[in-house]
Design a protein around this motif. Sequence first.
Motif, mmCIF file in Angstrom:
data_model
loop_
_atom_site.group_PDB
_atom_site.id
_atom_site.type_symbol
_atom_site.label_atom_id
_atom_site.label_comp_id
_atom_site.label_asym_id
_atom_site.label_seq_id
_atom_site.Cartn_x
_atom_site.Cartn_y
_atom_site.Cartn_z
ATOM 1 N N TRP A 41 48.402 45.625 -17.872
ATOM 2 C CA TRP A 41 48.825 46.097 -19.194
ATOM 3 C C TRP A 41 49.575 47.407 -19.050
ATOM 4 C CZ3 TRP A 41 49.642 44.780 -23.976
ATOM 5 C CH2 TRP A 41 49.546 45.702 -25.036
ATOM 6 N N TYR A 50 53.318 46.054 -23.163
ATOM 7 C CA TYR A 50 53.451 44.656 -22.707
ATOM 8 C C TYR A 50 52.499 44.335 -21.557
ATOM 9 C CZ TYR A 50 56.294 46.520 -18.798
ATOM 10 O OH TYR A 50 56.728 47.205 -17.700
ATOM 11 N N THR A 300 55.037 35.588 -26.693
ATOM 12 C CA THR A 300 54.235 36.406 -27.607
ATOM 13 C C THR A 300 52.983 35.607 -27.980
ATOM 14 O OG1 THR A 300 56.306 37.277 -28.463
ATOM 15 C CG2 THR A 300 54.338 37.754 -29.747
ATOM 16 N N GLU A 316 50.654 40.328 -29.061
ATOM 17 C CA GLU A 316 51.023 41.099 -27.860
ATOM 18 C C GLU A 316 52.039 40.333 -27.021
ATOM 19 O OE1 GLU A 316 47.141 43.968 -27.287
ATOM 20 O OE2 GLU A 316 47.199 42.110 -26.114
#
Length: 409
Positions: A41, A50, A300, A316
């Motif tokens: 992350w 992202y 996504t 996310e």
Amino acid sequence: MATVLDKRPINPFEVSANAIYTEDQWREPFAKLRAEMPLSWRPESPFGAYWSVVTHDLVQEVELRHDVFSSRWDMGNITIAEAVNGEGFPNFIAQDPPIHTAQRKVIAPAFSPSQILKLEKLVRERTEKLFSELPRGEEFDWVERVSLPLTLGMLCILFDMPFEEWRDIKRWSDWASGVSEDNLNEEYRAQFLLQMGEMLARFDRELEDRRSKPPTDDLLSRMVHSEAMGNMDAMERIANIALLIVGGNDTTRNSMSALVEAFDKYPGEMDRLRADASLIPNAAQEIIRWQSPVTHMRRTALEDTELAGQRIAKGEKVVMWYISANRDERIFPDAERFDVGRENARRHVGFGHGIHRCVGARLAEVQLHAVIEQMLKLPGRVVPQGKPTRLASPFLHGFTAMPVKIMEA
Ligand code: HEM
């Protein structure tokens, strides 16, 4: 049952930075991530927060779970950068089923084996002619003289446009793929819309021409006579044409340029191909693995989910780094080596995997075969003259200039 971890492994590397690609410094950060955190992350970056997926198995898993990891343009984008001002390009690479399935079905037959056979003949002839005109013993830019005209010329074949129009396609393609955080000013946007308007008008004339005639098997005729794509609005039409232009252009172009670098670093591979031409198709696969012209694609999360033992929250972004998966030593031993005889070169994920796997893959392969064949026929070797200039992009992995000389053996 495996435990799900809430503490996120923080990625210490900014692998979205242009500099690591322009300076060719991407190998080490990705090798460390593969070894220590296959899923990581990054809470802050020029592109916002992202997840990074860097191993071969996890990239495939994300691609296959398309019901959770969405490509939909209105959920974000298909690259790490968000869509310009929230305006997406609603083409079929940026859709999920069922829209994706229906529109892909219209395009795919234009790349069927019988169509490819027809295109292959023209591709071969054009490549041979272009190589016969290359200067010998004199410096020239491989990107400008070889990779660009061959890939743009192929798009003219695909759209049934006169070969001479490749310069127009280049202009449109550069604008369509050039939108980045760096050039989002008003002037750029105005120019961008002007170029896109011109392209739309050009293709609309072609589409109207096909609409007024009985259906044939060319790409534009298929689009205009199909249920799924026949009545698209102007934005969708332009977005889908731009997809074919951009998808087939920079990618194949950069693989052709990478051939020079690969054969220069591993000159023995050229000799292997000279001794056994049946390795050429495998060499085409291997250059796509080795170069990975599409560095990443992004998805996504449509809902809260789990991946590799981590919780991923709805909304996310999850970035699949093909460039790293294609160097995964667990799948590709001695992965850094360009090896034309690599037994599993075909397992690369350079074309993606699953429902969005590149629809133009066969056409790209045919073009690369033709270039490799012609490189083998040259009276000498293609020798780089200094360092190439690398593309400043975390999305497309390639070159803007590559000075070379053809030197007698
Ligand atoms: C899809 C790479 C050549 C048209 C893709 C994807 C990748 C890719 C990675 C998958 C995207 C995803 O999973 O979301 C490449 C590479 C090429 C190449 C590395 C050359 C070496 C071409 C050519 C064309 C083309 C020659 C057509 C002229 C497309 C299209 C899609 C696609 C239309 C969307 C497919 C879908 O969403 O179902 N390509 N491509 N590509 N490519 Fe290519």
